[in-house]
Design a protein around this motif. Structure first.
Motif, short mmCIF file in Angstrom:
data_model
loop_
_atom_site.label_atom_id
_atom_site.label_comp_id
_atom_site.label_asym_id
_atom_site.label_seq_id
_atom_site.Cartn_x
_atom_site.Cartn_y
_atom_site.Cartn_z
N PHE A 246 0.85 -1.20 0.00
CA PHE A 246 0.00 0.00 0.00
C PHE A 246 0.88 1.24 0.00
CE2 PHE A 246 -2.99 -3.18 1.49
CZ PHE A 246 -4.16 -2.80 0.86
N GLU A 247 0.36 2.30 -0.62
CA GLU A 247 1.17 3.51 -0.77
C GLU A 247 1.20 4.37 0.47
OE1 GLU A 247 1.84 7.07 -4.05
OE2 GLU A 247 0.69 5.28 -4.52
N ASP A 248 0.08 4.43 1.20
CA ASP A 248 0.06 5.23 2.43
C ASP A 248 -0.85 4.57 3.46
OD1 ASP A 248 -2.75 6.43 2.22
OD2 ASP A 248 -1.86 7.14 0.35
N LEU A 249 -0.67 4.98 4.72
CA LEU A 249 -1.36 4.35 5.84
C LEU A 249 -2.86 4.64 5.82
CD1 LEU A 249 -1.19 2.71 8.42
CD2 LEU A 249 -0.56 4.79 9.66
N SER A 250 -3.25 5.84 5.42
CA SER A 250 -4.67 6.20 5.44
C SER A 250 -5.46 5.36 4.43
CB SER A 250 -4.85 7.69 5.16
OG SER A 250 -4.33 8.04 3.89
N HIS A 251 -4.90 5.18 3.23
CA HIS A 251 -5.57 4.34 2.23
C HIS A 251 -5.67 2.90 2.71
CE1 HIS A 251 -5.32 1.96 -1.73
NE2 HIS A 251 -6.57 2.31 -1.54
N PHE A 252 -4.60 2.40 3.31
CA PHE A 252 -4.60 1.04 3.84
C PHE A 252 -5.67 0.88 4.93
CE2 PHE A 252 -2.95 -1.52 7.47
CZ PHE A 252 -3.21 -2.77 6.94
N SER A 253 -5.71 1.83 5.87
CA SER A 253 -6.67 1.73 6.97
C SER A 253 -8.11 1.77 6.47
CB SER A 253 -6.44 2.88 7.97
OG SER A 253 -5.14 2.79 8.53
N PHE A 254 -8.37 2.63 5.48
CA PHE A 254 -9.72 2.74 4.92
C PHE A 254 -10.12 1.42 4.25
CE2 PHE A 254 -12.49 3.57 1.29
CZ PHE A 254 -13.55 4.22 1.90
N ALA A 255 -9.22 0.87 3.41
CA ALA A 255 -9.52 -0.37 2.71
C ALA A 255 -9.66 -1.54 3.68
CB ALA A 255 -8.41 -0.67 1.69
N PHE A 256 -8.83 -1.56 4.71
CA PHE A 256 -8.87 -2.64 5.71
C PHE A 256 -10.20 -2.63 6.46
CE2 PHE A 256 -8.03 -4.99 9.52
CZ PHE A 256 -7.05 -5.92 9.18
N LYS A 257 -10.61 -1.45 6.91
CA LYS A 257 -11.87 -1.35 7.67
C LYS A 257 -13.06 -1.70 6.80
CE LYS A 257 -14.34 1.62 10.91
NZ LYS A 257 -14.35 2.91 11.64
N LYS A 258 -13.00 -1.31 5.53
CA LYS A 258 -14.09 -1.63 4.60
C LYS A 258 -14.19 -3.14 4.40
CE LYS A 258 -15.79 -0.53 -0.04
NZ LYS A 258 -15.51 0.19 -1.31
N ALA A 259 -13.05 -3.83 4.37
CA ALA A 259 -13.04 -5.27 4.13
C ALA A 259 -13.37 -6.07 5.37
CB ALA A 259 -11.68 -5.69 3.59
N TYR A 260 -12.88 -5.63 6.54
CA TYR A 260 -13.01 -6.44 7.76
C TYR A 260 -13.93 -5.83 8.82
CZ TYR A 260 -9.16 -9.12 5.77
OH TYR A 260 -8.39 -9.89 4.93
N GLY A 261 -14.41 -4.63 8.57
CA GLY A 261 -15.36 -4.01 9.51
C GLY A 261 -14.73 -3.44 10.76
N VAL A 262 -13.41 -3.40 10.82
CA VAL A 262 -12.73 -2.90 12.00
C VAL A 262 -11.39 -2.31 11.56
CG1 VAL A 262 -11.64 -5.12 12.47
CG2 VAL A 262 -11.94 -3.49 14.33
N ALA A 263 -10.92 -1.29 12.26
CA ALA A 263 -9.63 -0.68 11.93
C ALA A 263 -8.50 -1.67 12.18
CB ALA A 263 -9.41 0.58 12.76
N PRO A 264 -7.43 -1.63 11.40
CA PRO A 264 -6.33 -2.59 11.58
C PRO A 264 -5.70 -2.50 12.96
CG PRO A 264 -5.70 -0.82 10.05
CD PRO A 264 -7.18 -0.71 10.26
N SER A 265 -5.75 -1.34 13.60
CA SER A 265 -5.14 -1.20 14.93
C SER A 265 -5.95 -1.89 16.03
CB SER A 265 -4.99 0.29 15.27
OG SER A 265 -6.25 0.94 15.22
N ARG A 266 -7.15 -2.38 15.68
CA ARG A 266 -8.03 -2.93 16.72
C ARG A 266 -8.26 -4.44 16.58
NH1 ARG A 266 -13.12 0.67 18.07
NH2 ARG A 266 -12.90 -0.65 19.91
#
Length: 268
Positions: A246-266
């Protein structure tokens, strides 16, 4: 992450960073001969990891997918000199001196060069040119590029078959290549080129194999890998997003939460 200084004169580049830095797109279109002046450079090409310290020389082959991590020394600056050897320069050199490549296996993307007085004296000779700006002294820079090639051939004759191999990537196993290299942050056109396909053929072949578009597959594959690394390996999201392409953390976090329903930090 900031670059505080960077002098570029034609194909000779001086890099200077005061903070840890990672490259953007991880594709090397040209051969690059480099010298590590200060700090540490770690490199990954999917199959191997390398670490270069102050005083080390390296050669990165063209058409390689590589990740770079630049680490300054304590209370210091990361410094390196890189000489980019493009195809036009090498073709002219081959014609002038009568060089041509013999068949060879591809091998590693990055070659660790043994220290040699000729290599060291060459990079030392480049130091006075740091302040020059193009297009001044272009003839002198052309001579320095030619000198670099001659010295590389003198100190590492095995590089001949790499330097003067002007062939383009041939059509290769797309599925195997993508499974090995999905985590590199490069454009689709790079994947198409490296697998020996036009963009249209790449997309068509890809969808026949994976039954999904390349863009969607890359996001899904990267997210699955990131989820595993965070949950099972305990890695931090701030490290995982770069590791998985991934190019940046914000894009990764958005895509991760959309896919898994929770932020990657949680999820840990």
């Amino acid at each position: 992450m900031s670059q505080v200084e960077g002098h570029k004169l034609s194909q000779i580049v001086y890099s200077c960073y005061f903070a840890r830095s990672r490259e953007g797109e991880q594709f090397a279109p040209d051969h690059v001969f480099s010298y590590q002046v200060a700090g540490t450079l770690t490199v990954n090409d999917a199959a191997h990891n390398y670490a270069f310290q102050e005083g080390d020389f390296r050669f990165t082959k063209r058409n390689s997918l590589v990740k770079f991590n630049k680490q300054p020394p304590e209370n210091g600056e990361f410094k390196a000199i890189s000489i980019y050897l493009d195809q036009q320069t090498l073709r002219k050199f081959a014609l002038e001196f009568g060089y041509e490549a013999s068949p060879h296996r591809n091998g590693k993307a990055v070659i660790e060069l043994k220290s040699d007085p000729l290599l060291k004296s060459y990079v030392d000779s480049l130091m006075p040119y740091q302040e020059f700006q193009p297009p001044a002294n272009q003839h002198l820079m052309s001579l320095k590029l030619k000198e670099a090639i001659l010295i590389l051939l003198q100190t590492n004759p095995e590089l001949k078959d790499i330097l003067f191999d002007f062939s383009e990537p041939g059509k290769i196993d797309l599925e195997g290549f993508m499974q090995q290299n999905f985590h590199f942050n490069v454009q689709l056109k790079r994947y198409a080129y490296l697998t020996g396909r036009s963009m249209a053929t790449f997309k068509r072949d890809f969808e026949k194999i994976f039954h999904i578009s390349p863009s969607r597959w890359l996001v899904q594959k990267r997210l699955e890998t990131a989820h595993y690394l965070i949950k099972e390996k305990g890695k931090a999201p701030s490290d995982v997003y770069l590791e998985t392409g991934f190019e940046d953390l914000s894009h990764f976090s958005f895509a991760f939460k959309k896919a898994y329903g929770v932020a990657p930090s949680r999820i840990r």
